[in-house]
Design an enzyme around this catalytic site. Structure first.
Site, PDB file in Angstrom:
ATOM      1  N   HIS A  55       0.829  -1.221   0.000  1.00 47.45           N
ATOM      2  CA  HIS A  55       0.000   0.000   0.000  1.00 47.45           C
ATOM      3  C   HIS A  55       0.859   1.265   0.000  1.00 47.45           C
ATOM      4  CE1 HIS A  55      -3.671  -2.348   0.686  1.00 47.45           C
ATOM      5  NE2 HIS A  55      -2.984  -3.024   1.587  1.00 47.45           N
ATOM      6  N   ASN A 128     -10.110  -3.140   2.044  1.00 48.44           N
ATOM      7  CA  ASN A 128      -9.798  -3.108   0.617  1.00 48.44           C
ATOM      8  C   ASN A 128     -11.059  -2.807  -0.177  1.00 48.44           C
ATOM      9  OD1 ASN A 128      -7.003  -3.785   0.771  1.00 48.44           O
ATOM     10  ND2 ASN A 128      -7.521  -5.947   1.039  1.00 48.44           N
TER      11      ASN A 128
END
Length: 480
Positions: A55, A128
């Site tokens: 990320h 997510n």
């Protein structure tokens, strides 16, 4: 006798002709005593902090969460205490595999991390844009991420690593099907959903526990990119999603998401048809329908990206009274690993940074450490129990015992149990024929870059999910 040759500079100026224009300081050397210069260079060398292992590339934006429906029978969390209550929120939306300078429009899962600055402290919803994940046991997480990163010998990303891993971890098929479908490349951050993915707990004022899943449904509607468009944008604007979100908010076009929950009574978990704590599975809405909670509007851009987004530290361990955990093996591991990643990246006092500090008073017995920049607890005691008025545990955090069944163990490493293929098959059959065709083409195009051995090892999982799914992949690979 010939005239001596005149020496000139690179600019053609005779040497010595212009010396009077230079001051004595300009002609002299730089000395190590110029501590302003040294300080500037030394700080410059230290401007970068370690990027996130996953990320790393993200856009960030601030906003507001507003409660629209009463769910107080399920949770005592004050963020949901009354209809109309508003709470500030920070969102960070990221790709997973790429480095900080990678492109936004690659095919990848997207991180959907939210920090709610509630009256009782920070609640982080770290999820997510997909409701499931590739694995269900955290012991495989470093291995999985290694396959998504770069090979150690040539520093290149590898389709071979992806499929070699997935072909031996068939519970990943559900997430693989989502990743290679149209939803694998969102049109932009406002056009994707967000999910908590894990199962969490709600605890109400009567100390009753409910299992819960979190859903953030985009009000802009799901929109995705075709592979050809994404490939073109990668070469022309690798920061496409970041730019799109920032400019939309600057124009006053504030994206919104409807926040809903699925609620399961605690006792249902024991006999549900799937393990409700398995992160590779969803709870069908026919079993546990969505209950609306509120609306999130993202409406303010950061003033400084580094201070407000790069230094933002999210962790599933940040909960408030009324929200808690579950026996989900992946969640239990993330509670540790996320906070530990921040200690490594930002230092032991990362939660003291303005973007991470709760809007409420914080009292604990932690002291010292690098970059402690508040009063460090002043003269209050740094141990517990004590006789001098030190902080006590908040009774609001009291919750019922977490009932656990089964042995404390990892998941059985035998791969390919039958129920791993039911939900991917159901998902495939929900897709219209044109989307099925694109899914098969996307998978085949990637899987073709591997060996025949890996292809043949992967193929049975598609057939177990759906015969047409398997036939399509087999034909795409030239194996049928």
């Amino acid at each position: 006798m010939s005239k001596p040759k005149t020496l000139t500079t690179a600019a053609g100026i005779p040497v010595g002709d212009n010396q009077n224009s230079l001051t004595a300081g300009e002609r002299g050397p730089t000395l190590a005593q110029d501590h302003y210069l040294l300080e500037k260079l030394a700080h410059f060398n230290r401007e970068r902090i370690p990027e996130r292992v996953v990320h790393a590339k993200a856009a960030g934006v601030h906003g507001t969460f507003t409660v629209t429906q009463d769910i107080t029978k399920y949770t005592k969390a004050r963020i949901f205490s009354k209809v109309g209550k508003q709470t500030p929120v920070l969102g960070r939306f990221s790709t997973v595999a790429g480095e900080k300078g990678s492109a936004d429009t690659v095919r990848d899962v997207r991180g959907f991390a939210l920090k709610f600055y509630t009256d009782e402290g920070n609640w982080d919803m770290v999820g997510n844009n997909t409701p499931v994940f590739f694995i269900r046991d955290a012991i495989k997480f470093p291995d999985f991420i290694h396959t998504q990163k770069r090979e150690p010998h040539n520093n290149l990303r590898s389709h071979v690593m992806w499929w070699d891993f997935w072909s031996q971890v068939p519970e990943a098929l559900h997430q693989v099907t989502i990743l290679f479908s149209d939803r694998g490349i969102p049109k932009g951050i406002p056009y994707m959903n967000g999910y908590g993915s894990h199962t969490y707990s709600f605890i109400n004022a009567d100390n009753e526990r409910f299992w819960v899943k979190f859903h953030f449904k985009t009000q802009q509607g799901i929109q995705n990119m075709m592979q050809e468009e994404a490939d073109r944008i990668v070469g022309t604007d690798p920061d496409y999603h970041t730019r799109q979100l920032f400019e939309a908010v600057e124009r006053g076009e504030y994206p919104k998401w409807t926040f809903s929950v699925q609620i399961m009574p605690e006792a249902d978990a024991e006999n549900y048809r799937w393990n409700p704590f398995d992160m590779t599975k969803v709870w069908p809405h026919a079993d546990y329908p969505l209950t609306e909670v509120g609306v999130m509007e993202m409406n303010r851009n950061p003033v400084n990206y580094f201070a407000e987004v790069e230094q933002a530290a999210f962790s599933p361990g940040n909960v408030v009274p009324g929200i808690s955990f579950s026996p989900d093996k992946m969640l239990q591991a993330r509670v540790f690993s996320y906070a530990d990643a921040h200690r490594y990246r930002l230092g032991a006092n990362f939660e003291r940074l303005p973007v991470n500090r709760p809007r409420t008073e914080v009292h604990n017995y932690q002291r010292d450490g690098f970059m402690r920049f508040d009063d460090n607890g002043g003269s209050s005691p740094n141990y517990e129990p004590n006789s001098f008025g030190g902080p006590k545990e908040n009774p609001a955090y009291n919750e019922p015992p977490l009932r656990i069944s089964g042995d404390a163990d990892r998941y059985d490493q035998k791969r390919g149990v039958d129920d791993d293929f039911i939900q991917p098959g159901n998902l495939f059959r929900l897709m219209p024929p044109d989307e099925q065709a694109r899914l098969i083409a996307n998978i085949s195009g990637s899987l073709k870059q591997t060996s025949k051995e890996i292809q043949e090892r992967m193929l049975p999982w598609f057939y177990k999910a759906d015969k047409e799914y398997g036939d399509g992949i087999a034909k795409g690979l030239g194996l049928k």
